[in-house]
Enzyme design. Structure first.
Site, PDB file in Angstrom:
ATOM      1  N   ILE A  72      -6.328   2.132  -8.389  1.00  0.00           N
ATOM      2  CA  ILE A  72      -7.147   1.156  -9.157  1.00  0.00           C
ATOM      3  C   ILE A  72      -8.574   0.975  -8.596  1.00  0.00           C
ATOM      4  O   ILE A  72      -9.327   0.400  -9.128  1.00  0.00           O
ATOM      5  CB  ILE A  72      -6.436  -0.191  -8.362  1.00  0.00           C
ATOM      6  CG1 ILE A  72      -6.792  -1.591  -9.003  1.00  0.00           C
ATOM      7  CG2 ILE A  72      -6.581  -0.312  -6.791  1.00  0.00           C
ATOM      8  CD1 ILE A  72      -6.581  -1.415 -10.669  1.00  0.00           C
ATOM      9  N   ARG A 105      -9.063   8.683   2.907  1.00  0.00           N
ATOM     10  CA  ARG A 105      -8.653  10.164   3.676  1.00  0.00           C
ATOM     11  C   ARG A 105      -8.723  11.411   2.911  1.00  0.00           C
ATOM     12  O   ARG A 105      -9.057  12.432   3.368  1.00  0.00           O
ATOM     13  CB  ARG A 105      -7.175   9.947   4.105  1.00  0.00           C
ATOM     14  CG  ARG A 105      -6.758   8.770   4.865  1.00  0.00           C
ATOM     15  CD  ARG A 105      -5.277   8.592   5.249  1.00  0.00           C
ATOM     16  NE  ARG A 105      -4.638   8.457   3.881  1.00  0.00           N
ATOM     17  CZ  ARG A 105      -3.433   7.920   3.766  1.00  0.00           C
ATOM     18  NH1 ARG A 105      -2.715   7.932   4.865  1.00  0.00           N
ATOM     19  NH2 ARG A 105      -2.943   7.928   2.652  1.00  0.00           N
ATOM     20  N   LYS A 122      -4.418  -7.289  -4.615  1.00  0.00           N
ATOM     21  CA  LYS A 122      -2.752  -7.670  -4.229  1.00  0.00           C
ATOM     22  C   LYS A 122      -1.968  -6.476  -4.223  1.00  0.00           C
ATOM     23  O   LYS A 122      -2.094  -5.322  -4.632  1.00  0.00           O
ATOM     24  CB  LYS A 122      -2.466  -8.537  -5.639  1.00  0.00           C
ATOM     25  CG  LYS A 122      -2.816  -8.037  -6.920  1.00  0.00           C
ATOM     26  CD  LYS A 122      -1.998  -6.627  -7.540  1.00  0.00           C
ATOM     27  CE  LYS A 122      -0.791  -6.774  -7.599  1.00  0.00           C
ATOM     28  NZ  LYS A 122      -0.218  -5.541  -8.151  1.00  0.00           N
TER      29      LYS A 122
HETATM   30  P1  NAP Z   1      -2.791   4.649  -5.238  1.00  0.00           P
HETATM   31  O1  NAP Z   1      -3.064   5.269  -6.556  1.00  0.00           O
HETATM   32  O2  NAP Z   1      -1.694   5.293  -4.509  1.00  0.00           O
HETATM   33  O3  NAP Z   1      -4.150   4.477  -4.228  1.00  0.00           O
HETATM   34  C1  NAP Z   1      -4.155   3.929  -2.939  1.00  0.00           C
HETATM   35  C2  NAP Z   1      -4.861   4.768  -2.183  1.00  0.00           C
HETATM   36  O4  NAP Z   1      -5.053   4.310  -0.577  1.00  0.00           O
HETATM   37  C3  NAP Z   1      -4.526   6.216  -1.877  1.00  0.00           C
HETATM   38  O5  NAP Z   1      -5.022   7.100  -2.819  1.00  0.00           O
HETATM   39  C4  NAP Z   1      -4.912   6.474  -0.587  1.00  0.00           C
HETATM   40  O6  NAP Z   1      -5.871   7.335  -0.494  1.00  0.00           O
HETATM   41  C5  NAP Z   1      -5.038   5.148   0.159  1.00  0.00           C
HETATM   42  N1  NAP Z   1      -4.269   4.755   1.452  1.00  0.00           N
HETATM   43  C6  NAP Z   1      -4.450   4.414   2.337  1.00  0.00           C
HETATM   44  N2  NAP Z   1      -3.509   4.145   3.402  1.00  0.00           N
HETATM   45  C7  NAP Z   1      -2.262   4.710   2.595  1.00  0.00           C
HETATM   46  C8  NAP Z   1      -1.079   4.744   2.821  1.00  0.00           C
HETATM   47  N3  NAP Z   1      -0.546   4.109   4.095  1.00  0.00           N
HETATM   48  N4  NAP Z   1      -0.110   4.930   1.680  1.00  0.00           N
HETATM   49  C9  NAP Z   1      -0.699   5.536   0.711  1.00  0.00           C
HETATM   50  N5  NAP Z   1      -2.107   5.517   0.483  1.00  0.00           N
HETATM   51  C10 NAP Z   1      -2.877   4.979   1.407  1.00  0.00           C
HETATM   52  O7  NAP Z   1      -2.420   3.179  -5.402  1.00  0.00           O
HETATM   53  P2  NAP Z   1      -3.244   2.151  -6.554  1.00  0.00           P
HETATM   54  O8  NAP Z   1      -2.334   1.958  -7.724  1.00  0.00           O
HETATM   55  O9  NAP Z   1      -4.648   2.137  -6.421  1.00  0.00           O
HETATM   56  O10 NAP Z   1      -2.894   0.524  -5.770  1.00  0.00           O
HETATM   57  C11 NAP Z   1      -3.533  -0.016  -4.449  1.00  0.00           C
HETATM   58  C12 NAP Z   1      -3.337  -1.343  -4.382  1.00  0.00           C
HETATM   59  O11 NAP Z   1      -3.834  -1.840  -5.772  1.00  0.00           O
HETATM   60  C13 NAP Z   1      -1.869  -1.948  -4.499  1.00  0.00           C
HETATM   61  O12 NAP Z   1      -1.846  -2.694  -3.515  1.00  0.00           O
HETATM   62  C14 NAP Z   1      -1.597  -2.178  -6.009  1.00  0.00           C
HETATM   63  O13 NAP Z   1      -0.675  -3.261  -6.140  1.00  0.00           O
HETATM   64  C15 NAP Z   1      -2.969  -2.692  -6.303  1.00  0.00           C
HETATM   65  N6  NAP Z   1      -3.156  -2.623  -7.732  1.00  0.00           N
HETATM   66  C16 NAP Z   1      -2.926  -1.517  -8.608  1.00  0.00           C
HETATM   67  C17 NAP Z   1      -3.257  -1.549 -10.049  1.00  0.00           C
HETATM   68  C18 NAP Z   1      -2.917  -0.352 -10.535  1.00  0.00           C
HETATM   69  O14 NAP Z   1      -2.982  -0.382 -11.937  1.00  0.00           O
HETATM   70  N7  NAP Z   1      -2.363   0.885 -10.034  1.00  0.00           N
HETATM   71  C19 NAP Z   1      -3.490  -2.533 -10.536  1.00  0.00           C
HETATM   72  C20 NAP Z   1      -3.885  -3.776  -9.925  1.00  0.00           C
HETATM   73  C21 NAP Z   1      -3.727  -3.825  -8.536  1.00  0.00           C
HETATM   74  P3  NAP Z   1      -6.140   8.515   0.618  1.00  0.00           P
HETATM   75  O15 NAP Z   1      -5.035   9.247   0.713  1.00  0.00           O
HETATM   76  O16 NAP Z   1      -7.317   9.302   0.184  1.00  0.00           O
HETATM   77  O17 NAP Z   1      -6.693   7.660   1.853  1.00  0.00           O
END
Ligand code: NAP
Length: 309
Positions: free
Chosen positions: A12, A35, A88
């Site tokens: 996101i 990280r 969120k």
């Molecule tokens: P994601 O692709 O997994 O990215 C989250 C990033 O946070 C990871 O790449 C990681 O980067 C970091 N991180 C830090 N602490 C972490 C932990 N304990 N476990 C896993 N990753 C951790 O997830 P995302 O889709 O971007 O979603 C993140 C948030 O945005 C969620 O709450 C989700 O509901 C919200 N969101 C997502 C979307 C969507 O379309 N994906 C849309 C709206 C909202 P490092 O490893 O580099 O630290």
């Protein structure tokens, strides 16, 4: 221009926050903390703490990590006098969110707990239309393919990752915005893969105080056509919000045909964040989060086939 740092460079952050911030008239993207990832042209750090130490002149941070990691980062940033935008779902528990709201007030800083789906193109018109109508029933169909939309996201299956409620809470954030009455969880069935901690599907019955029923079906196992639809029957016509709130039809006629701008929701979020900071206010609406918690309180658990990505 406020200087902002983004924490958690994943899907996101890359799809929405960074492109929107690069074009923002209100914010300058100055730093990132992740990280395992870096963003070109800004100061990069591996932790939020290192970012706050290394860039003491940041005005604000946006937290885009999974919800399990929100509280500590937000607490630290508020303690350092930063305004905070939360993705969120806002936290891992409702008590964490209450505490962050208190800390924001005590620090005199803005806490903006976002619900991006409320900024989808059809939502404001749906709210206006429903405000003067009597509900008959509501049906929510939120079914998507987890392998397509959440590839490799192990956190979503862990405790505090919310499983199918990660997208499902978007539907609830729209319902709490557009329906003219409060509603409550009456029943829930949570389908949890035998190797996971969070549901892959959930069927929820909500109802208003006067017994209007709202049925919601959330499912992560959808292949083929994906559905993010809300149908509302009233005594004076029927409304359909589809594509996650982007398109609005009333009695079969298109009222909002959908936006061609893929960043419409997040551009609105950052405009609102800037307005809140300028006005010295916060925006925290925990209702969608509490309703998800209530589904976990009363939900019947059913073990289903293991999830293998
Ligand atoms: P994601 O692709 O997994 O990215 C989250 C990033 O946070 C990871 O790449 C990681 O980067 C970091 N991180 C830090 N602490 C972490 C932990 N304990 N476990 C896993 N990753 C951790 O997830 P995302 O889709 O971007 O979603 C993140 C948030 O945005 C969620 O709450 C989700 O509901 C919200 N969101 C997502 C979307 C969507 O379309 N994906 C849309 C709206 C909202 P490092 O490893 O580099 O630290």
């Amino acid at each position: 221009m406020k200087r902002i740092g983004v924490v958690g460079i994943g899907k996101i952050a890359r799809d929405q926050h960074i492109p929107v911030l690069r074009r923002s008239a209100d914010f300058e993207l100055a730093a990132c903390a992740s990280r395992n990832a870096e963003v070109e042209g800004v100061a990069n750090f591996t932790t939020a703490e290192a970012m706050l130490d290394g860039c003491p002149d940041l005005d604000a941070i946006a937290i885009c990590t999974p919800p399990q990691a929100h509280f500590e980062t937000a607490r630290l940033a508020l303690a350092r006098g930063k305004h905070v935008l939360l993705e969120k779902p806002p936290c891992a528990t409702a008590t964490e969110l209450d505490r962050l709201a208190e800390l924001g007030r005590a620090a005199g800083r803005t806490l903006y707990q976002t619900w991006h789906s409320r900024h989808a193109a059809g939502v404001a018109a749906a709210r206006r239309w429903l405000s003067s109508r009597k509900l008959r029933c509501v049906r929510v169909t939120w079914k998507e393919d987890v392998r397509q939309w959440h590839p490799g996201q192990a956190w979503i299956w862990q405790a505090g990752g919310f499983g199918v409620f990660d997208p499902g809470i978007n539907a609830i954030s729209i319902l709490t915005e557009i329906l003219p009455q409060p509603f409550f969880v009456r029943e829930a069935d949570l389908h949890i893969p035998s190797n996971c901690k969070s549901p892959i599907a959930a069927d929820i019955v909500f109802a208003t105080e006067d017994g209007i029923r709202i049925d919601a079906a959330f499912d992560f196992r959808q292949t083929g056509t994906q559905s993010w639809d809300i149908d509302v029957e009233t005594e004076a016509g029927a409304l359909r919000l589809s594509d996650g709130g982007d398109k609005l039809m009333i009695d079969g006629t298109s009222v909002a045909p959908g936006s061609s701008d893929p960043h419409v929701e997040y551009a609105a979020i950052y405009r609102r964040f800037a307005e809140l900071i300028a006005a010295g206010r916060s925006d925290v609406d925990g209702r969608p989060f509490r309703l998800v918690g209530d589904a976990f309180f009363v939900g019947r658990r059913h073990v289903t086939a293991p999830f293998v990505e």
